[in-house]
Design an enzyme around this catalytic site. Structure first.
Site, PDB file in Angstrom:
ATOM      1  CE  LYS A  77      18.380 -19.321  31.191  1.00 19.17           C
ATOM      2  NZ  LYS A  77      18.771 -20.721  31.559  1.00 19.17           N
ATOM      3  CB  SER A 153      19.160 -22.184  28.025  1.00 24.33           C
ATOM      4  OG  SER A 153      18.965 -22.349  29.415  1.00 24.33           O
ATOM      5  CB  SER A 177      20.973 -24.166  31.037  1.00 27.99           C
ATOM      6  OG  SER A 177      20.306 -24.812  29.986  1.00 27.99           O
TER       7      SER A 177
END
Lengths: 462, 66
Positions: A77, A153, A177
């Site tokens: 990420k 996310s 997330s």
């Protein structure tokens, strides 16, 4: 795409059956082919990955001992620091910041074990969201239906692994997330106990709730990556490696309960049916209540907005136009939230934790859906839960948010539904018992109740 | 804000917003921020009620231990 798992790749590379360089070339070709449709990667680190693979091949040829993830491609990420790369955390506000001086602790640990970083992944801006519909970098598409969201996310991380681009990806989980995108993309995700893994070099969102974690397509890969990433965690707690003991643990009879009440309120029929299958396979007791879950969710909601807003205060005041509007308007509201609300949320945390501890006196594992529904469509603003029209963005995390509030370890597992949109189930253990959550997931995987399926090819989707 | 946040009515919320122009809470942001504040107020009320029910000892919680 090979969809090889990490353990197979590492075994093949370590014994010379495959060259790391060939693995990386195949991965880079897969990313180049698939990413235009998925928008999972925001940066591909091809030169560095090739160079690392070549060095690894030379070492193997020389007879050196290599790590347990030798030659395994992974991605992170884009809020994880990578030496020499600017950490953007899904924003344009950070894109001109200085490159990171060194790797985040989790990136460094995976690399030290022989894994090869191939790129960085899309996310909601500053990790504030459950959809990965990023206003600056575009939405990440769900590999199982490109018209749908990947969740967030850590949406890029989940989509990359689900599409078979990398066997492992790093993500973070503040309110769900990791668990929401793992569930919506049909893969495994591990959010360990709060403080178990180091967050050093991870761009923060809510300091009192942030967790680092990992995605994979098999439980064995998830456990191996988790083992490699332990040590020097934020809690100072000793590492508890699980891979070697996982098979015997998975054969042990565990006391399993299904969380009812808040954790099933509004769940779609396919989600309830999936939960029933998992519960049946583990002979789970029904009717388990975790009192206070709704208030825990509310407390996490307030604390997130309060802390997140204060972290970004200077930029919100100076350059609000540079934020993703969906993030900015929540941060602005958070700046108006008085301290007393955050204090109340923090006071509630140990009370709810003690409620959960009491439930874990009776159960080793608790089960709950990861999300109330399968993946909504990109751009979908509302959905109907329990007959009420609610907004998609905050409510995808309704079942995850109360649990991360108290930091318990959770594996999200994809229910075996070939050809259908994925449904994920949270396998929840008491604090520091990641081993039990992973063991229950392995048992379900061995029974064929959970499995990460290959999505249909993009060319075959309408 | 002298009135507790959870007890503010619509007028109170609006006044709070208007006092914070330095935070760039101006049109076109204002309507969405106001809606977000109402959502936060709803959550804050749920927490306040849960604390009352649990007999909140009133102590500020220290660093969280899972």
């Amino acid at each position: 795409m090979s969809r090889s798992d990490a353990v197979t790749i590492a075994t093949d590379v370590a014994c010379g059956r495959r060259r790391a360089e060939a693995v990386i070339e195949e991965t880079l070709a897969d990313v180049a082919r698939a990413n235009p449709a998925l928008n999972a990667f925001t940066a591909v680190l091809a030169d560095e990955a090739r160079s690392q693979a070549r060095r690894l091949d030379v070492r193997i040829a020389a007879g050196d001992t290599v790590g347990p993830l030798a030659g395994v491609p992974f991605a992170a990420k884009n809020l994880f620091d990578v030496q020499g790369v600017t950490t953007i955390a899904g924003s344009i506000i950070l894109k001109d910041a200085a490159p990171a001086a060194r790797d985040a602790a989790m990136v460094a640990r995976l690399r030290a074990a022989g894994a090869i970083l191939v790129g960085l992944l899309n996310m909601d801006e500053f990790a504030y969201g459950f959809v990965t519909e990023n206003a600056h970098y575009g939405p990440t598409h769900n590999p199982h239906d490109l018209a749908c969201i990947a969740g967030g996310s850590s949406g890029g991380s989940a989509a990359a692994v689900a599409a078979g681009l990398t066997p492992l990806a790093l993500g973070s989980d503040t309110n769900g997330s990791i668990r929401v995108p793992a569930g919506l993309c049909g893969i495994f995700g591990l959010k360990p106990t709060f403080g178990r893994l180091s967050r050093e070099g991870v761009f923060p969102f809510v300091d009192s709730l942030d967790h680092a974690g990992v995605f994979a397509r098999t439980v064995r890969d998830l456990a191996l990556a988790y083992d490699v990433m332990q040590g020097d965690g934020d809690s100072g707690r000793a590492a508890d490696t699980v891979s070697a003991k996982l098979i015997s643990l998975s054969e042990r009879r565990l006391r399993v309960g299904v969380l009812e009440g808040w954790f099933q309120q509004g769940a779609f029929p396919e989600v309830r049916e999936s939960l029933d299958r998992v519960a049946g396979a583990l002979a789970a007791a029904r009717g388990v209540e975790l009192p206070g879950a709704e208030a825990a969710r509310s407390a996490a909601f307030c604390l997130t907005t309060y802390e997140g807003a204060r972290l970004h205060r200077a930029d919100v005041e100076a350059r609000p136009q540079d934020f993703d509007p969906a993030v900015r308007d929540r941060l602005l509201a958070g700046l108006l939230l008085p301290d007393e609300v955050a204090v109340a949320a923090r006071r509630y945390r140990p009370l709810f934790r003690d409620e959960a501890r009491a439930v874990f006196e009776r159960f080793d594992i608790l089960l709950a859906p990861a999300t109330p529904c399968t993946a909504p469509r990109i751009g979908q603003a509302t959905m109907t839960l329990a007959g009420e029209v609610v907004t998609v963005r905050p409510n995808l995390g309704a079942y995850t948010q109360p649990l991360s509030f108290i930091g318990v370890p959770i594996v999200t597992a994809p229910v075996n539904r070939p050809g259908l949109m994925p449904v994920g189930i949270q396998i929840i253990a008491a604090p520091w018992r990641e081993d039990l959550a992973l063991a229950a997931a392995l048992r379900l995987e061995n029974l064929g109740v959970v499995a990460a399926h290959a999505p249909p090819a993009a060319a075959d989707q309408p | 804000m002298t009135t507790p946040f959870v007890d503010l009515d619509e007028t109170g919320l609006r006044e709070g917003l208007e006092q914070t122009t330095r935070l760039a809470v101006a049109p076109p942001y204002r309507a969405q921020v106001a809606e977000n504040l109402r959502v936060l107020q709803r959550h804050a009320r749920i927490v306040a009620a849960a604390l009352r029910t649990a007999g909140d000892p009133g102590a500020v919680a220290g660093p969280f231990e899972p």
